[in-house]
Scaffold this motif. Sequence first.
Motif, mmCIF file in Angstrom:
data_model
loop_
_atom_site.group_PDB
_atom_site.id
_atom_site.type_symbol
_atom_site.label_atom_id
_atom_site.label_comp_id
_atom_site.label_asym_id
_atom_site.label_seq_id
_atom_site.Cartn_x
_atom_site.Cartn_y
_atom_site.Cartn_z
ATOM 1 N N ALA A 1 -99.401 -104.621 -69.148
ATOM 2 C CA ALA A 1 -99.963 -105.971 -69.045
ATOM 3 C C ALA A 1 -101.353 -106.019 -69.673
ATOM 4 O O ALA A 1 -101.720 -107.012 -70.325
ATOM 5 C CB ALA A 1 -100.029 -106.397 -67.575
ATOM 6 N N GLN A 2 -102.133 -104.970 -69.512
ATOM 7 C CA GLN A 2 -103.461 -104.930 -70.125
ATOM 8 C C GLN A 2 -103.372 -104.933 -71.646
ATOM 9 O O GLN A 2 -104.106 -105.659 -72.326
ATOM 10 C CB GLN A 2 -104.213 -103.689 -69.645
ATOM 11 N N VAL A 3 -102.471 -104.118 -72.174
ATOM 12 C CA VAL A 3 -102.292 -104.072 -73.629
ATOM 13 C C VAL A 3 -101.878 -105.442 -74.153
ATOM 14 O O VAL A 3 -102.396 -105.921 -75.175
ATOM 15 C CB VAL A 3 -101.240 -103.001 -73.998
ATOM 16 N N ALA B 1 -109.933 -104.821 -79.304
ATOM 17 C CA ALA B 1 -109.757 -106.271 -79.201
ATOM 18 C C ALA B 1 -108.672 -106.673 -80.195
ATOM 19 O O ALA B 1 -108.242 -105.863 -81.025
ATOM 20 C CB ALA B 1 -111.060 -107.011 -79.503
ATOM 21 N N SER B 2 -108.243 -107.919 -80.115
ATOM 22 C CA SER B 2 -107.264 -108.404 -81.095
ATOM 23 C C SER B 2 -107.996 -108.974 -82.307
ATOM 24 O O SER B 2 -109.156 -109.405 -82.208
ATOM 25 C CB SER B 2 -106.388 -109.489 -80.474
ATOM 26 N N PRO B 3 -107.356 -109.000 -83.479
ATOM 27 C CA PRO B 3 -107.997 -109.617 -84.646
ATOM 28 C C PRO B 3 -108.366 -111.076 -84.409
ATOM 29 O O PRO B 3 -109.426 -111.537 -84.858
ATOM 30 C CB PRO B 3 -106.935 -109.478 -85.742
ATOM 31 N N ARG C 1 -103.196 -110.652 -76.875
ATOM 32 C CA ARG C 1 -103.200 -112.116 -76.864
ATOM 33 C C ARG C 1 -104.602 -112.722 -76.772
ATOM 34 O O ARG C 1 -104.744 -113.930 -76.597
ATOM 35 C CB ARG C 1 -102.328 -112.633 -75.718
ATOM 36 N N GLY C 2 -105.630 -111.875 -76.878
ATOM 37 C CA GLY C 2 -106.979 -112.411 -76.990
ATOM 38 C C GLY C 2 -107.722 -112.642 -75.700
ATOM 39 O O GLY C 2 -108.661 -113.437 -75.654
ATOM 40 N N ALA C 3 -107.357 -111.934 -74.623
ATOM 41 C CA ALA C 3 -108.049 -112.116 -73.344
ATOM 42 C C ALA C 3 -109.443 -111.520 -73.353
ATOM 43 O O ALA C 3 -110.295 -111.909 -72.547
ATOM 44 C CB ALA C 3 -107.233 -111.501 -72.205
ATOM 45 N N GLY C 4 -109.683 -110.586 -74.240
ATOM 46 C CA GLY C 4 -110.999 -109.962 -74.294
ATOM 47 C C GLY C 4 -110.917 -108.567 -74.861
ATOM 48 O O GLY C 4 -109.928 -108.180 -75.489
ATOM 49 N N ILE C 5 -111.975 -107.811 -74.627
ATOM 50 C CA ILE C 5 -112.038 -106.415 -75.043
ATOM 51 C C ILE C 5 -111.423 -105.561 -73.930
ATOM 52 O O ILE C 5 -111.705 -105.769 -72.751
ATOM 53 C CB ILE C 5 -113.496 -105.993 -75.297
#
Length: 299
Positions: free
Chosen positions: A226-228, A170-172, A233-237
């Motif tokens: 695109a997934q990375v 996930a993103s921070p 950008r915080g779309a999810g895990i």
Amino acid sequence: MRRLPSPDDLLILLTVARLGRFNAVAETLGTTHTTISRRILALDRQLGGRTLERSPHGWELTGLGASAVAAAEAIEETLGSLSGLISDDRGGLSGLVRISTSDGFGAEFVTPALVRLQHRHPLLNVEMLSATRKVSQNRSGVDLEVVVGRTDVTNAQTIFLTNYFLRLYASPGYAAERGLPETLDGVGQHGFVSYVESALQVAELGHRSSQLPMPKSSFQATSIFAQVEAVRRGAGIGLLPNFMVAGKPEFVPVLPDAFQRQLPIWAVARPESLRSGQVQAVIAALKEEVDQRQELLAG
């Protein structure tokens, strides 16, 4: 005295044996499907039998065709030696080699391997086709496929390159705003980033085969890049290849001790392609690349 077959026609047959499709051969040689068909028919007449037969996997060699291809390979080797003498580069490779590979591994490993190979052999031309799919049964007009997962093929040879891991990230920012799950069941309470399941050919890459719970919401894309970006950008895990994100501050590991998936990567080609000097050089370059970067693949 029976006229000997044309060396040009023998070399065309060799290219058909490697690529499996007349259209791919025509594109490689800068001619037309009709011309390739006509030259193969002329060769058949000269040899007194069929050199190719159509199968569900593309054009395959007959017994006579296999003998003709052996002669074609000897011609190719001789011409290669002559070319080396002319260019004063006895070890040089030339011509075109086509490789199909998945997006992520192709960008991170195949591309640097091929660029380094071209630096050593400036006359070598490369076409790299990006496609995340299971191994083809007809080689799809390429000399070499680099594929992920199982390789159930009957008319090709497989060469193991390496293993790599899919892990959860996930993103921070997402972790700070939503928190991170403490168990695998908790993953279902979060957004999830993965491949488009309906378009996915390699089941092992998808969410459905991961045995993770169904997510609260999903962001699905056919491109791993695109997934990375969606995870960043915080779309999810996201279930991402470790070699693309491990150690980068934009990505936080999620449940690293509870979940991971290991997958193999293979090089697949027809036997005729594997005897090509260009293809052998590509495989050696790929092995060199993954051997030098095993720490990243395992990380």
